[in-house]
Design a protein around this motif. Sequence first.
Motif, PDB file in Angstrom:
ATOM      1  N   ASN A   1       0.816  -1.214   0.000  1.00 45.49           N
ATOM      2  CA  ASN A   1       0.000   0.000   0.000  1.00 45.49           C
ATOM      3  C   ASN A   1       0.855   1.273   0.000  1.00 45.49           C
ATOM      4  OD1 ASN A   1      -2.330   1.537   0.048  1.00 45.49           O
ATOM      5  ND2 ASN A   1      -2.615   1.364   2.251  1.00 45.49           N
ATOM      6  N   PRO A   2       1.757   1.422  -0.995  1.00 44.42           N
ATOM      7  CA  PRO A   2       2.617   2.614  -1.013  1.00 44.42           C
ATOM      8  C   PRO A   2       1.794   3.890  -1.207  1.00 44.42           C
ATOM      9  CG  PRO A   2       2.806   1.416  -3.080  1.00 44.42           C
ATOM     10  CD  PRO A   2       1.951   0.590  -2.166  1.00 44.42           C
ATOM     11  N   ALA A   3       2.064   4.874  -0.352  1.00 44.80           N
ATOM     12  CA  ALA A   3       1.405   6.185  -0.393  1.00 44.80           C
ATOM     13  C   ALA A   3      -0.119   6.072  -0.341  1.00 44.80           C
ATOM     14  CB  ALA A   3       1.839   6.959  -1.628  1.00 44.80           C
ATOM     15  N   GLY A   4      -0.629   5.009   0.285  1.00 50.97           N
ATOM     16  CA  GLY A   4      -2.070   4.834   0.406  1.00 50.97           C
ATOM     17  C   GLY A   4      -2.770   4.546  -0.908  1.00 50.97           C
ATOM     18  N   SER A   5      -2.036   4.053  -1.886  1.00 52.38           N
ATOM     19  CA  SER A   5      -2.619   3.846  -3.214  1.00 52.38           C
ATOM     20  C   SER A   5      -3.724   2.792  -3.205  1.00 52.38           C
ATOM     21  CB  SER A   5      -1.537   3.485  -4.229  1.00 52.38           C
ATOM     22  OG  SER A   5      -0.829   2.349  -3.802  1.00 52.38           O
ATOM     23  N   ARG A   6      -3.566   1.716  -2.435  1.00 56.02           N
ATOM     24  CA  ARG A   6      -4.616   0.690  -2.369  1.00 56.02           C
ATOM     25  C   ARG A   6      -5.892   1.299  -1.794  1.00 56.02           C
ATOM     26  NH1 ARG A   6      -2.788  -3.441   1.365  1.00 56.02           N
ATOM     27  NH2 ARG A   6      -3.504  -1.943   2.905  1.00 56.02           N
ATOM     28  N   ASP A   7      -5.756   2.112  -0.749  1.00 52.39           N
ATOM     29  CA  ASP A   7      -6.924   2.742  -0.139  1.00 52.39           C
ATOM     30  C   ASP A   7      -7.619   3.691  -1.116  1.00 52.39           C
ATOM     31  OD1 ASP A   7      -6.237   1.354   2.135  1.00 52.39           O
ATOM     32  OD2 ASP A   7      -5.224   3.059   3.070  1.00 52.39           O
ATOM     33  N   LYS A   8      -6.832   4.399  -1.905  1.00 50.58           N
ATOM     34  CA  LYS A   8      -7.407   5.320  -2.895  1.00 50.58           C
ATOM     35  C   LYS A   8      -8.164   4.556  -3.973  1.00 50.58           C
ATOM     36  CE  LYS A   8      -3.841   8.784  -2.166  1.00 50.58           C
ATOM     37  NZ  LYS A   8      -2.617   9.377  -2.685  1.00 50.58           N
ATOM     38  N   ILE A   9      -7.617   3.428  -4.397  1.00 54.19           N
ATOM     39  CA  ILE A   9      -8.280   2.608  -5.423  1.00 54.19           C
ATOM     40  C   ILE A   9      -9.604   2.070  -4.879  1.00 54.19           C
ATOM     41  CG2 ILE A   9      -8.118   0.463  -6.746  1.00 54.19           C
ATOM     42  CD1 ILE A   9      -5.061   1.035  -6.950  1.00 54.19           C
ATOM     43  N   VAL A  10      -9.577   1.514  -3.666  1.00 52.25           N
ATOM     44  CA  VAL A  10     -10.801   0.984  -3.059  1.00 52.25           C
ATOM     45  C   VAL A  10     -11.817   2.107  -2.864  1.00 52.25           C
ATOM     46  CG1 VAL A  10     -11.763  -0.075  -0.972  1.00 52.25           C
ATOM     47  CG2 VAL A  10      -9.659  -0.976  -1.966  1.00 52.25           C
ATOM     48  N   SER A  11     -11.357   3.252  -2.389  1.00 50.43           N
ATOM     49  CA  SER A  11     -12.244   4.391  -2.179  1.00 50.43           C
ATOM     50  C   SER A  11     -12.927   4.814  -3.475  1.00 50.43           C
ATOM     51  CB  SER A  11     -11.451   5.563  -1.602  1.00 50.43           C
ATOM     52  OG  SER A  11     -12.252   6.716  -1.524  1.00 50.43           O
ATOM     53  N   ASN A  12     -12.152   4.921  -4.543  1.00 55.26           N
ATOM     54  CA  ASN A  12     -12.729   5.315  -5.838  1.00 55.26           C
ATOM     55  C   ASN A  12     -13.751   4.298  -6.321  1.00 55.26           C
ATOM     56  OD1 ASN A  12     -11.325   7.710  -6.055  1.00 55.26           O
ATOM     57  ND2 ASN A  12      -9.622   6.782  -7.161  1.00 55.26           N
ATOM     58  N   MET A  13     -13.451   3.024  -6.164  1.00 54.24           N
ATOM     59  CA  MET A  13     -14.380   1.986  -6.636  1.00 54.24           C
ATOM     60  C   MET A  13     -15.665   1.985  -5.811  1.00 54.24           C
ATOM     61  SD  MET A  13     -11.720  -1.056  -7.840  1.00 54.24           S
ATOM     62  CE  MET A  13     -11.921  -1.955  -6.384  1.00 54.24           C
ATOM     63  N   VAL A  14     -15.559   2.078  -4.492  1.00 54.29           N
ATOM     64  CA  VAL A  14     -16.738   2.067  -3.628  1.00 54.29           C
ATOM     65  C   VAL A  14     -17.592   3.302  -3.885  1.00 54.29           C
ATOM     66  CG1 VAL A  14     -17.499   2.238  -1.230  1.00 54.29           C
ATOM     67  CG2 VAL A  14     -15.718   0.613  -1.845  1.00 54.29           C
ATOM     68  N   ASN A  15     -16.967   4.480  -3.946  1.00 54.14           N
ATOM     69  CA  ASN A  15     -17.740   5.701  -4.174  1.00 54.14           C
ATOM     70  C   ASN A  15     -18.371   5.747  -5.553  1.00 54.14           C
ATOM     71  OD1 ASN A  15     -17.769   7.311  -1.750  1.00 54.14           O
ATOM     72  ND2 ASN A  15     -15.551   7.422  -1.978  1.00 54.14           N
ATOM     73  N   SER A  16     -17.693   5.206  -6.547  1.00 55.11           N
ATOM     74  CA  SER A  16     -18.269   5.136  -7.885  1.00 55.11           C
ATOM     75  C   SER A  16     -19.517   4.257  -7.880  1.00 55.11           C
ATOM     76  CB  SER A  16     -17.231   4.583  -8.864  1.00 55.11           C
ATOM     77  OG  SER A  16     -17.805   4.372 -10.115  1.00 55.11           O
ATOM     78  N   TYR A  17     -19.429   3.127  -7.201  1.00 54.19           N
ATOM     79  CA  TYR A  17     -20.579   2.234  -7.120  1.00 54.19           C
ATOM     80  C   TYR A  17     -21.738   2.908  -6.383  1.00 54.19           C
ATOM     81  CZ  TYR A  17     -23.585  -1.647  -6.022  1.00 54.19           C
ATOM     82  OH  TYR A  17     -24.680  -2.449  -5.898  1.00 54.19           O
ATOM     83  N   LEU A  18     -21.437   3.530  -5.237  1.00 57.91           N
ATOM     84  CA  LEU A  18     -22.493   4.177  -4.459  1.00 57.91           C
ATOM     85  C   LEU A  18     -23.138   5.314  -5.244  1.00 57.91           C
ATOM     86  CD1 LEU A  18     -20.829   4.249  -0.931  1.00 57.91           C
ATOM     87  CD2 LEU A  18     -22.637   2.722  -1.725  1.00 57.91           C
ATOM     88  N   SER A  19     -22.345   6.070  -5.984  1.00 53.98           N
ATOM     89  CA  SER A  19     -22.878   7.173  -6.783  1.00 53.98           C
ATOM     90  C   SER A  19     -23.845   6.682  -7.845  1.00 53.98           C
ATOM     91  CB  SER A  19     -21.745   7.950  -7.455  1.00 53.98           C
ATOM     92  OG  SER A  19     -20.951   8.590  -6.498  1.00 53.98           O
ATOM     93  N   SER A  20     -23.568   5.511  -8.396  1.00 58.24           N
ATOM     94  CA  SER A  20     -24.432   4.998  -9.457  1.00 58.24           C
ATOM     95  C   SER A  20     -25.648   4.254  -8.923  1.00 58.24           C
ATOM     96  CB  SER A  20     -23.641   4.102 -10.407  1.00 58.24           C
ATOM     97  OG  SER A  20     -23.184   2.952  -9.730  1.00 58.24           O
ATOM     98  N   ASN A  21     -25.656   3.856  -7.643  1.00 58.49           N
ATOM     99  CA  ASN A  21     -26.753   3.044  -7.122  1.00 58.49           C
ATOM    100  C   ASN A  21     -27.585   3.693  -6.017  1.00 58.49           C
ATOM    101  OD1 ASN A  21     -26.574   0.517  -8.635  1.00 58.49           O
ATOM    102  ND2 ASN A  21     -24.538   0.424  -7.769  1.00 58.49           N
ATOM    103  N   ILE A  22     -27.139   4.802  -5.473  1.00 63.41           N
ATOM    104  CA  ILE A  22     -27.931   5.504  -4.454  1.00 63.41           C
ATOM    105  C   ILE A  22     -28.267   6.878  -5.011  1.00 63.41           C
ATOM    106  CG2 ILE A  22     -27.932   6.478  -2.129  1.00 63.41           C
ATOM    107  CD1 ILE A  22     -26.073   4.245  -1.262  1.00 63.41           C
TER     108      ILE A  22
END
Length: 132
Positions: free
Chosen positions: A26-47
């Motif tokens: 998880n260098p520079a929090g990159s894994r967290d940023k990827i997960v965050s983008n994917m989760v928020n993208s999904y939530l934006s399209s479904n809620i």
Amino acid sequence: MKKIIQFLVIVILLAIISLIIVAVLNPAGSRDKIVSNMVNSYLSSNIPGYEPLPADAPSFEASGYNHPLLNDSQEQTLYDLGVDTGKLPTEISDSMKQCFIEKLGQGRADELVAGATPTNTEVYKAKDCLGK
């Protein structure tokens, strides 16, 4: 032709090694940023009306919102991923419960209900359950 294949193999191996490094270290929090983008993208399209937290959002403690279905550590985990917990559903349907059990297993679902903090991977796995 042989050079092209060698080049493609090297590129594929480098890509695999890069993904492993991101997933494990998880260098520079990159894994967290990827997960965050994917989760928020999904939530934006479904809620309807959902928008992720802005980059200049106040800290979790200053936000003041208290979701009725989440304890503080669960809410902070989602908040740290940029999820606006104020726009998440406040009731769990039977189909959502069944989906969580299918995605995470009965034991882990019970632990989360009891107050365990979800991991980023569990948040990603269970994101599909929110739209049911």
